[in-house]
Design an enzyme around this catalytic site. Structure first.
Site, mmCIF file in Angstrom:
data_model
loop_
_atom_site.group_PDB
_atom_site.id
_atom_site.type_symbol
_atom_site.label_atom_id
_atom_site.label_comp_id
_atom_site.label_asym_id
_atom_site.label_seq_id
_atom_site.Cartn_x
_atom_site.Cartn_y
_atom_site.Cartn_z
ATOM 1 N N SER A 130 0.539 4.629 -1.715
ATOM 2 C CA SER A 130 1.145 4.864 -0.487
ATOM 3 C C SER A 130 2.361 5.968 -0.967
ATOM 4 O O SER A 130 3.101 5.789 -2.214
ATOM 5 C CB SER A 130 2.133 3.602 -0.087
ATOM 6 N N LYS A 184 -1.950 -2.799 1.583
ATOM 7 C CA LYS A 184 -1.798 -1.521 1.876
ATOM 8 C C LYS A 184 -1.892 -1.505 3.453
ATOM 9 O O LYS A 184 -1.345 -0.802 4.189
ATOM 10 C CB LYS A 184 -2.651 -0.590 1.169
ATOM 11 N N HIS A 187 1.167 -2.996 4.831
ATOM 12 C CA HIS A 187 2.184 -1.710 4.646
ATOM 13 C C HIS A 187 2.241 -0.922 5.682
ATOM 14 O O HIS A 187 3.243 -0.550 6.465
ATOM 15 C CB HIS A 187 1.973 -1.139 3.357
ATOM 16 N N ASN A 188 1.130 -0.504 6.124
ATOM 17 C CA ASN A 188 0.735 0.491 7.196
ATOM 18 C C ASN A 188 1.261 -0.263 8.560
ATOM 19 O O ASN A 188 1.724 0.629 9.417
ATOM 20 C CB ASN A 188 -0.611 1.163 7.057
ATOM 21 N N GLU A 191 4.818 0.031 8.793
ATOM 22 C CA GLU A 191 5.197 1.562 8.992
ATOM 23 C C GLU A 191 5.056 1.940 10.459
ATOM 24 O O GLU A 191 5.775 2.547 11.030
ATOM 25 C CB GLU A 191 4.059 2.360 7.976
HETATM 26 C C1 6PG Z 1 0.967 5.962 3.148
HETATM 27 C C2 6PG Z 1 0.535 6.289 4.383
HETATM 28 C C3 6PG Z 1 -0.806 6.885 4.591
HETATM 29 C C4 6PG Z 1 -0.835 7.454 6.177
HETATM 30 C C5 6PG Z 1 -1.905 6.490 7.090
HETATM 31 C C6 6PG Z 1 -1.303 6.145 8.250
HETATM 32 O O1 6PG Z 1 1.343 4.807 3.064
HETATM 33 O O2 6PG Z 1 1.185 7.222 2.300
HETATM 34 O O3 6PG Z 1 0.638 4.817 5.138
HETATM 35 O O4 6PG Z 1 -1.352 5.948 4.100
HETATM 36 O O5 6PG Z 1 0.086 7.833 6.831
HETATM 37 O O6 6PG Z 1 -3.018 6.758 6.844
HETATM 38 O O7 6PG Z 1 -1.947 7.141 8.960
HETATM 39 P P1 6PG Z 1 -2.105 7.273 10.830
HETATM 40 O O8 6PG Z 1 -0.622 7.182 11.395
HETATM 41 O O9 6PG Z 1 -2.858 8.379 10.897
HETATM 42 O O10 6PG Z 1 -2.825 5.886 10.934
#
Ligand code: 6PG
Length: 471
Positions: A130, A184, A187-188, A191
């Protein structure tokens, strides 16, 4: 010359190239492969002077020039491309070689690949990376999982290239099997939740209070200098100043309100449902990205309902303070939900995820890094088996302090007609989680009434069924 390179990269898109250049900057001799030979050339031309970097156009050329045991990583799109690379690689590899999938693969695909490769003597690792393009070049947060022997072999390289917080590298072994990709994925999910929360707060600041982009910049700047300090707060601050090169406007105002998604947020929600872990803010964030895509329907509905949003009638400074506290409160809920999922998945999916290390390596390099992670690190250090961050006494104190402002924000948003699904869902989750006696007794009564599903009693142990009377 054969066998001279320390590490190989398959796929020289911007992430692959940057990560490889980062390794080279740390003294490792690196080689990259991409079918597109221009990418190999671009890799070499962007290398720092004095570093050992080579780009090649066939996999065989790359594999032959790696030191044994060969260490290589794929950074190719998730799904079939990963299987295609594995199929192409297999005839070229020897027992003991290490192959890492560093993309955003679904963890169940990683499990299948581990199973497929288990008798080959090839060490396969699923690894989350990430930090985006910039992070890959300067120091990402790295989440490797699976084969622990392979991890030990890779540790010096991964530690060298990762972000550092107080000298501590933002990489650690995340657990068995597909733990790297699982961590991960979560994590997303977090996010997605934080991004949705920030967008709702932005709406209230911009439309509820009427702040312009310069004022928005100042609010996020102030926030980023305090307890809300985080990578996502920081980039949001800067976004407000970006000029559009096609008009005289700020770029943010020219961007269509339809959000894309590659799937990791959705996977997090799907898996949480399977494991029975409530991650309502993440679910809401995923759904709201989906809702945003229906622009035409939203346009129709907006003329059909003609419901206007209003200004928020709260003194500006007070409302900004309430919004900051609400964002802080709901960010904590987002992390608490994601981490509670990891806690459960760790045992359910036999991954043995070291929770203290997860929050430690998220302190730097990754998209969800924030000063809050320091508090979470302390919480898991004192209890690595903590099922939910909200049960930590220090965090509980913080939540209590912010609760009134959190409620005030949701109340004002509802009164003035702003969509704040993620903020509401953070608050509702909290209110339910802190409630000893929920109204779920009634649901149990209904289930038993129409379906003889049975219930438990508060006074006598056992399972009961009643022939309910129709009145
Ligand atoms: C990271 C990000 C990266 C990317 C994801 C989410 O940790 O560097 O999470 O992996 O931003 O793919 O992307 P989407 O918003 O397109 O689902």
């Amino acid at each position: 010359m054969a066998n001279q390179f320390d590490f190989g990269m398959i796929g020289l898109g911007v992430m692959g190239r940057n990560l490889l250049l980062n390794m080279a900057d740390h003294g490792f001799a690196v080689i990259g492969f991409d079918k597109d030979t221009q990418k190999g050339a671009a890799l070499e031309s962007s290398a720092t002077a004095g570093t050992t970097v080579k780009g090649v156009g066939t996999l065989a050329e790359m594999v032959q020039q790696l030191k044994s045991p060969r260490k290589m990583m794929m950074l190719v799109p998730a799904g079939k491309p990963v299987d295609d690379v594995i199929a192409d690689l297999l005839p070229l590899l020897e027992k003991g070689d290490i192959v890492i999938d560093g993309g955003n693969s679904h963890y169940t695909d990683t499990l299948k690949r581990l199973d497929y490769l288990k008798d080959t003597g090839i060490h396969f690792m699923g690894m989350g990376v990430s930090g985006g393009e910039h992070g890959a070049r300067t120091g990402p947060s790295i989440m490797p999982g699976g084969d622990v022997e392979a991890y030990k072999n890779l540790q010096p390289i991964l530690e060298a290239v990762s972000a550092k917080v107080n000298g501590s590298p933002c990489v650690a072994y995340m657990g068995k099997n597909a733990a790297g990709h699982y961590v991960k994925m979560v994590h997303n999910g977090i996010e997605y939740a934080i991004m949705q929360l920030i967008s709702e707060v932005y709406d209230l600041l911009k439309n509820g209070l009427g702040l312009d982009n310069d004022e928005l910049y100042k609010v996020f700047k102030t926030w980023n200098e305090g307890e809300l300090q985080s990578f996502l707060t920081e980039i949001t601050r800067d976004i407000f100043l970006q000029k559009d090169d096609k008009t005289n406007n700020r770029l943010v105002d020219m961007i269509l309100d339809k959000a894309g998604a590659k799937g990791t947020g959705k996977w997090t929600s799907q898996d949480a449902m399977d494991l029975g872990i409530p991650i309502t803010v993440i679910d809401t964030a995923v759904s709201l990205r989906s809702l945003s895509a229906y622009k035409d329907e939203r346009t129709q509905a907006s003329s059909l309902y003609k419901t206007k949003t209003h200004s928020v009638e709260v003194p500006k400074e007070l409302f900004i303070q309430q919004l900051g506290d609400a964002l802080f409160f709901s960010m904590i809920i987002s992390y608490a939900q994601g981490l509670s999922l990891l806690h459960k998945a760790s045992s359910e999916l036999q991954m043995d995820i070291p929770m203290t290390d997860v929050v430690r390596i998220w302190r730097g390099g990754c998209i969800i890094r924030s000063t809050l992670l320091e508090t979470f690190f302390e919480a898991y250090t004192s209890n690595p088996q903590l099922p939910n961050l909200l049960l930590n006494a220090d965090i509980a104190q913080t939540m209590q302090k912010k609760l009134q402002h959190m409620r005030a924000v949701v109340m004002h948003a509802i009164q003035t007609g702003y969509p704040v699904a993620a903020l509401m869902s953070a608050l509702s989750y909290f209110e339910a989680y802190r409630t000893e006696k929920l109204p779920t007794n009634l649901i149990q009564a209904q289930r038993d009434y129409f379906g003889a599903h049975t219930y438990q009693r508060i006074d006598i142990p056992g399972t009961f069924h009643t022939e309910w009377q129709t009145h």
